[in-house]
Design a protein around this motif. Sequence first.
Motif, short mmCIF file in Angstrom:
data_model
loop_
_atom_site.label_atom_id
_atom_site.label_comp_id
_atom_site.label_asym_id
_atom_site.label_seq_id
_atom_site.Cartn_x
_atom_site.Cartn_y
_atom_site.Cartn_z
N ILE A 159 30.58 -24.82 -39.61
CA ILE A 159 31.97 -24.37 -39.73
C ILE A 159 32.84 -25.62 -39.85
CG2 ILE A 159 32.23 -24.18 -37.20
CD1 ILE A 159 34.17 -21.79 -37.83
N GLY A 160 33.54 -25.72 -40.96
CA GLY A 160 34.26 -26.95 -41.28
C GLY A 160 35.55 -27.13 -40.50
N GLU A 161 36.16 -28.29 -40.73
CA GLU A 161 37.48 -28.57 -40.16
C GLU A 161 38.53 -27.81 -40.97
OE1 GLU A 161 38.75 -30.45 -37.59
OE2 GLU A 161 36.68 -30.60 -36.87
N PRO A 162 39.47 -27.16 -40.32
CA PRO A 162 40.53 -26.45 -41.05
C PRO A 162 41.35 -27.42 -41.90
CG PRO A 162 40.49 -25.80 -38.73
CD PRO A 162 39.61 -27.00 -38.86
N ARG A 163 41.65 -27.01 -43.14
CA ARG A 163 42.50 -27.79 -44.04
C ARG A 163 43.84 -27.07 -44.17
NH1 ARG A 163 37.69 -26.90 -46.58
NH2 ARG A 163 38.65 -25.35 -47.97
N GLU A 164 44.91 -27.72 -43.75
CA GLU A 164 46.23 -27.08 -43.85
C GLU A 164 46.71 -27.18 -45.29
OE1 GLU A 164 50.32 -26.65 -41.28
OE2 GLU A 164 49.24 -28.56 -41.20
N ILE A 165 46.86 -26.03 -45.96
CA ILE A 165 47.28 -26.03 -47.35
C ILE A 165 48.79 -25.86 -47.49
CG2 ILE A 165 45.05 -25.26 -48.21
CD1 ILE A 165 46.08 -22.42 -48.30
N LYS A 166 49.41 -25.33 -46.47
CA LYS A 166 50.86 -25.33 -46.35
C LYS A 166 51.18 -25.02 -44.89
CE LYS A 166 51.55 -20.57 -47.98
NZ LYS A 166 52.25 -19.72 -48.98
N ARG A 167 52.44 -25.10 -44.54
CA ARG A 167 52.81 -24.96 -43.14
C ARG A 167 52.31 -23.63 -42.56
NH1 ARG A 167 58.54 -23.78 -40.52
NH2 ARG A 167 58.21 -24.56 -38.42
N GLY A 168 51.46 -23.74 -41.55
CA GLY A 168 50.96 -22.54 -40.87
C GLY A 168 49.89 -21.79 -41.62
N VAL A 169 49.28 -22.40 -42.64
CA VAL A 169 48.22 -21.74 -43.41
C VAL A 169 47.07 -22.75 -43.59
CG1 VAL A 169 47.56 -20.54 -45.53
CG2 VAL A 169 49.89 -20.30 -44.63
N TRP A 170 45.84 -22.30 -43.30
CA TRP A 170 44.68 -23.18 -43.38
C TRP A 170 43.56 -22.52 -44.17
CZ3 TRP A 170 47.45 -21.91 -39.11
CH2 TRP A 170 48.12 -22.94 -38.43
N GLU A 171 42.69 -23.37 -44.73
CA GLU A 171 41.43 -22.92 -45.30
C GLU A 171 40.31 -23.52 -44.47
OE1 GLU A 171 41.26 -24.02 -49.40
OE2 GLU A 171 42.37 -22.24 -50.07
N ILE A 172 39.24 -22.75 -44.29
CA ILE A 172 38.12 -23.24 -43.49
C ILE A 172 36.82 -22.68 -44.07
CG2 ILE A 172 38.46 -21.35 -41.83
CD1 ILE A 172 37.39 -23.24 -39.66
N ASP A 173 35.81 -23.54 -44.22
CA ASP A 173 34.54 -23.15 -44.83
C ASP A 173 33.51 -22.80 -43.76
OD1 ASP A 173 35.62 -23.85 -47.36
OD2 ASP A 173 35.09 -25.96 -47.01
N VAL A 174 32.72 -21.77 -44.04
CA VAL A 174 31.69 -21.32 -43.11
C VAL A 174 30.38 -21.13 -43.87
CG1 VAL A 174 30.93 -19.45 -41.59
CG2 VAL A 174 33.32 -20.19 -41.56
N ILE A 175 29.30 -21.66 -43.30
CA ILE A 175 27.95 -21.42 -43.81
C ILE A 175 27.20 -20.67 -42.72
CG2 ILE A 175 25.79 -22.47 -44.57
CD1 ILE A 175 27.38 -24.84 -45.57
N ALA A 176 26.78 -19.45 -43.04
CA ALA A 176 26.11 -18.61 -42.04
C ALA A 176 24.95 -17.85 -42.67
CB ALA A 176 27.10 -17.64 -41.42
N THR A 177 24.13 -17.26 -41.82
CA THR A 177 22.99 -16.46 -42.28
C THR A 177 22.97 -15.14 -41.53
OG1 THR A 177 21.68 -18.45 -42.71
CG2 THR A 177 20.49 -16.36 -42.57
N ARG A 178 22.89 -14.05 -42.28
CA ARG A 178 22.76 -12.72 -41.69
C ARG A 178 21.30 -12.37 -41.56
NH1 ARG A 178 25.00 -8.81 -45.59
NH2 ARG A 178 24.28 -7.34 -44.01
N VAL A 179 20.93 -11.81 -40.43
CA VAL A 179 19.54 -11.40 -40.17
C VAL A 179 19.53 -9.91 -39.82
CG1 VAL A 179 17.46 -11.79 -38.83
CG2 VAL A 179 18.99 -13.72 -39.33
N VAL A 180 18.74 -9.13 -40.54
CA VAL A 180 18.65 -7.69 -40.29
C VAL A 180 17.21 -7.36 -39.90
CG1 VAL A 180 18.91 -5.37 -41.24
CG2 VAL A 180 20.49 -7.18 -41.91
N LEU A 181 17.05 -6.66 -38.77
CA LEU A 181 15.73 -6.23 -38.30
C LEU A 181 15.64 -4.71 -38.36
CD1 LEU A 181 15.32 -8.47 -35.10
CD2 LEU A 181 14.20 -8.78 -37.32
N GLU A 182 14.66 -4.20 -39.10
CA GLU A 182 14.49 -2.75 -39.23
C GLU A 182 13.11 -2.36 -38.71
OE1 GLU A 182 16.20 -0.88 -42.94
OE2 GLU A 182 16.06 -2.97 -43.63
N GLN A 183 13.09 -1.34 -37.86
CA GLN A 183 11.82 -0.89 -37.29
C GLN A 183 10.86 -0.43 -38.40
OE1 GLN A 183 12.28 2.13 -34.30
NE2 GLN A 183 13.41 0.80 -32.89
N GLY A 184 9.63 -0.93 -38.33
CA GLY A 184 8.64 -0.53 -39.30
C GLY A 184 8.75 -1.21 -40.64
N ILE A 185 9.81 -1.97 -40.86
CA ILE A 185 10.00 -2.64 -42.15
C ILE A 185 9.95 -4.16 -41.99
CG2 ILE A 185 11.60 -3.02 -44.07
CD1 ILE A 185 12.58 -0.18 -43.68
#
Length: 237
Positions: A159-185
């Motif tokens: 999760i990156g450092e917030p970048r202020e693009i204008k007063r009171g507004v930021w952009e922030i980058d996230v790299i994540a992984t979703r994991v799904v567990l299904e019974q029998g599958i």
Amino acid sequence: MNVKLKQSQPLLPESKNTLALCFILLTSFVFLLTIAVLVNTVSLRALSQKKVTFVQLKDGTAARIAEQDEFYREPKTIQTFVSSWVNLTWAWSGKIPGTNDPDPGIKVKGSTKVPTTAWMGSLMMESEFGKASLVELAPLVPNTIYSGKTRSGVYISHIGEPREIKRGVWEIDVIATRVVLEQGIGESREQFNRTFTVKAVEIPKSPLQENANELEKTIHSLRAAGLEISRIVEFKP
């Protein structure tokens, strides 16, 4: 013929020359002192506009706080806010948060529904954007989530450092992984890399009234940071 020239007389007697020099030095010192006082006054005025005080927390400890601009948010606060949204939106246990009761889900459009935690995450977004995101999310949620046969989790790699693009507004980058567990599958994994646009909004009044209901408490806690998500786009590292 030798002519002796008279030695030129000083403009002022020696004692008066010394007095004049002292006067000049004293005047210079007073001038410099005046400048220093003015600079110090401006600095004190700037400090006085950012009040510093102490508050006592619920656990009895004291914290030092400083008054900031109404649109200021700590980078860590923004990171925690976005991280909370990611977990609420994609971590589905089939249980109502904080209980062991089955989660029946929240209807969003027709017969489609989303887990209660995902609905809670939508409260951290701009109103219309939040509603639209739930409509898009609902088809991605398998019905077996509500019967407990499927579980979904997420972990954040970056999760990156917030970048202020204008007063009171930021952009922030996230790299994540979703994991799904299904019974029998088994399990499946999917990358969730996004850039969030987050903006400062009014901080809810605190504390809540004693008769506040659970919905009011939930909304208050989710928006306590004075932030909301206004845009989410794909992030390509």
